[in-house]
Design an enzyme around this catalytic site. Sequence first.
Site, PDB file in Angstrom:
ATOM      1  CE1 TYR A  32      -4.297   0.905  -0.426  1.00  0.00           C
ATOM      2  CE2 TYR A  32      -3.712   2.659   1.090  1.00  0.00           C
ATOM      3  CZ  TYR A  32      -4.568   2.116   0.164  1.00  0.00           C
ATOM      4  OH  TYR A  32      -5.715   2.799  -0.177  1.00  0.00           O
ATOM      5  CG  HIS A  34       2.640   6.049   1.974  1.00  0.00           C
ATOM      6  ND1 HIS A  34       3.847   6.564   2.395  1.00  0.00           N
ATOM      7  CD2 HIS A  34       2.297   5.116   2.899  1.00  0.00           C
ATOM      8  CE1 HIS A  34       4.190   6.016   3.531  1.00  0.00           C
ATOM      9  NE2 HIS A  34       3.284   5.107   3.863  1.00  0.00           N
ATOM     10  CG  HIS A  37       6.136   2.832   1.364  1.00  0.00           C
ATOM     11  ND1 HIS A  37       4.768   2.966   1.430  1.00  0.00           N
ATOM     12  CD2 HIS A  37       6.494   2.095   2.440  1.00  0.00           C
ATOM     13  CE1 HIS A  37       4.314   2.348   2.496  1.00  0.00           C
ATOM     14  NE2 HIS A  37       5.330   1.806   3.139  1.00  0.00           N
ATOM     15  CD  GLN A  61       5.289  -6.054  11.155  1.00  0.00           C
ATOM     16  OE1 GLN A  61       6.175  -6.622  10.538  1.00  0.00           O
ATOM     17  NE2 GLN A  61       5.155  -4.739  11.108  1.00  0.00           N
ATOM     18  CE  LYS A 149       4.392   6.746   9.406  1.00  0.00           C
ATOM     19  NZ  LYS A 149       3.810   5.854  10.456  1.00  0.00           N
ATOM     20  CG  ASP A 150       7.400   2.895  11.172  1.00  0.00           C
ATOM     21  OD1 ASP A 150       6.386   2.809  11.869  1.00  0.00           O
ATOM     22  OD2 ASP A 150       7.362   3.003   9.929  1.00  0.00           O
ATOM     23  CG  MET A 184       2.683  10.921   3.470  1.00  0.00           C
ATOM     24  SD  MET A 184       2.879  10.735   1.704  1.00  0.00           S
ATOM     25  CE  MET A 184       2.481  12.394   1.206  1.00  0.00           C
ATOM     26  CB  SER A 185       0.764   6.222   8.007  1.00  0.00           C
ATOM     27  OG  SER A 185       0.265   4.976   8.441  1.00  0.00           O
ATOM     28  NE  ARG A 187      -1.823  -0.015  11.179  1.00  0.00           N
ATOM     29  CZ  ARG A 187      -0.646  -0.602  11.402  1.00  0.00           C
ATOM     30  NH1 ARG A 187       0.454   0.117  11.462  1.00  0.00           N
ATOM     31  NH2 ARG A 187      -0.572  -1.913  11.565  1.00  0.00           N
TER      32      ARG A 187
HETATM   33  O1  PAF Z   1       7.788  -0.928   8.404  1.00  0.00           O
HETATM   34  C1  PAF Z   1       7.186  -1.892   7.861  1.00  0.00           C
HETATM   35  O2  PAF Z   1       6.487  -1.745   6.881  1.00  0.00           O
HETATM   36  C2  PAF Z   1       7.329  -3.282   8.448  1.00  0.00           C
HETATM   37  O3  PAF Z   1       7.439  -3.218   9.831  1.00  0.00           O
HETATM   38  C3  PAF Z   1       8.493  -4.102   7.846  1.00  0.00           C
HETATM   39  C4  PAF Z   1       9.834  -3.434   8.128  1.00  0.00           C
HETATM   40  C5  PAF Z   1       8.311  -4.217   6.349  1.00  0.00           C
HETATM   41  C6  PAF Z   1       8.528  -5.493   8.445  1.00  0.00           C
HETATM   42  O4  PAF Z   1       7.361  -6.187   8.216  1.00  0.00           O
END
Ligand code: PAF
Length: 283
Positions: A32, A34, A37, A61, A149-150, A184-185, A187
């Site tokens: 998905y 955006h 990415h 996860q 962001k993460d 941006m996410s 979600r």
């Molecule tokens: O950040 C993400 O999209 C996910 O946590 C990752 C790094 C692809 C692992 O599933």
Amino acid sequence: MEILKTKKHMQEWSVGKKKTSKTICFVPTMGYLHQGHISLLEKGKPLCDELVLSIFVNPTQFGPNEDLDTYPNNIENDLRLAEAAGVTVVFLPQKEEIYPDDFQTRISLDFLPDHLCGKSRPVFFGGIVTVVTKLFNIVMPDVTIFGKKDYQQFLIIRQMIRDLDLNIKILGGEIVREPDGLAMSSRNAYLTTEQRESALSLSRSLKMAEQAIAGGEKNSGVIVKQLTAFIQSFSQTRIDYICFCDPQTLEPVKFIDKQTLLSLAVQVDKTRLIDNIIIDPIQ
Ligand code: PAF
């Protein structure tokens, strides 16, 4: 652009590239796609001969009451964007390919996951580190790029790479925002118009905190109180955490007298959103 669906094909492709001394940059995603990415792909493109993107919604996860089953997807659009960004291979495995029935290993870290998102998402980072380690072994990259962001995820993967002596260079990509400031996410797609307004409370809080610190406030507790009241004034918000912490260890910080990470997680109805900023009070 090639699409490879099995570990065998992906590994054979990577081994072939290594034999001809080609370098590989790798951006793992859950799809998905955006602009956030795309910015990672753009950052990676000039760094290596090959650019690999993985799309895999990693079940390990997600906690039991999280959004694994509804996680947004649009593979056709992802492939179109990937090709336009210069991706050479998309690794697109099925769940069984990554987690065969007898799978039983989980990789964990001792300290970094104890903070921020790890507190309310106990399985989250174990699942991420495990799948990313597998993806690294399958794709065999020289360079990998993770979005900041993460931020906690970025630190954890960087630590895992160091601890396990993986020969991979990790780079962080800056947060990409919508014109109104929303980070941006994938979600964000869940948000209604009203909820999207509430979601703006995250980026606005970061700005408020920056201004408070620039105005001389150094006590993190005082700012957390202000931000709490501000976020709670928006409908359907539930704060998971607002935390000032050390940008390397993630240990909470009481007085903001050096570079500090401000990290937020807020639930807007059922959508969990995160955002962060690194604040330098000396500047
Ligand atoms: O950040 C993400 O999209 C996910 O946590 C990752 C790094 C692809 C692992 O599933």
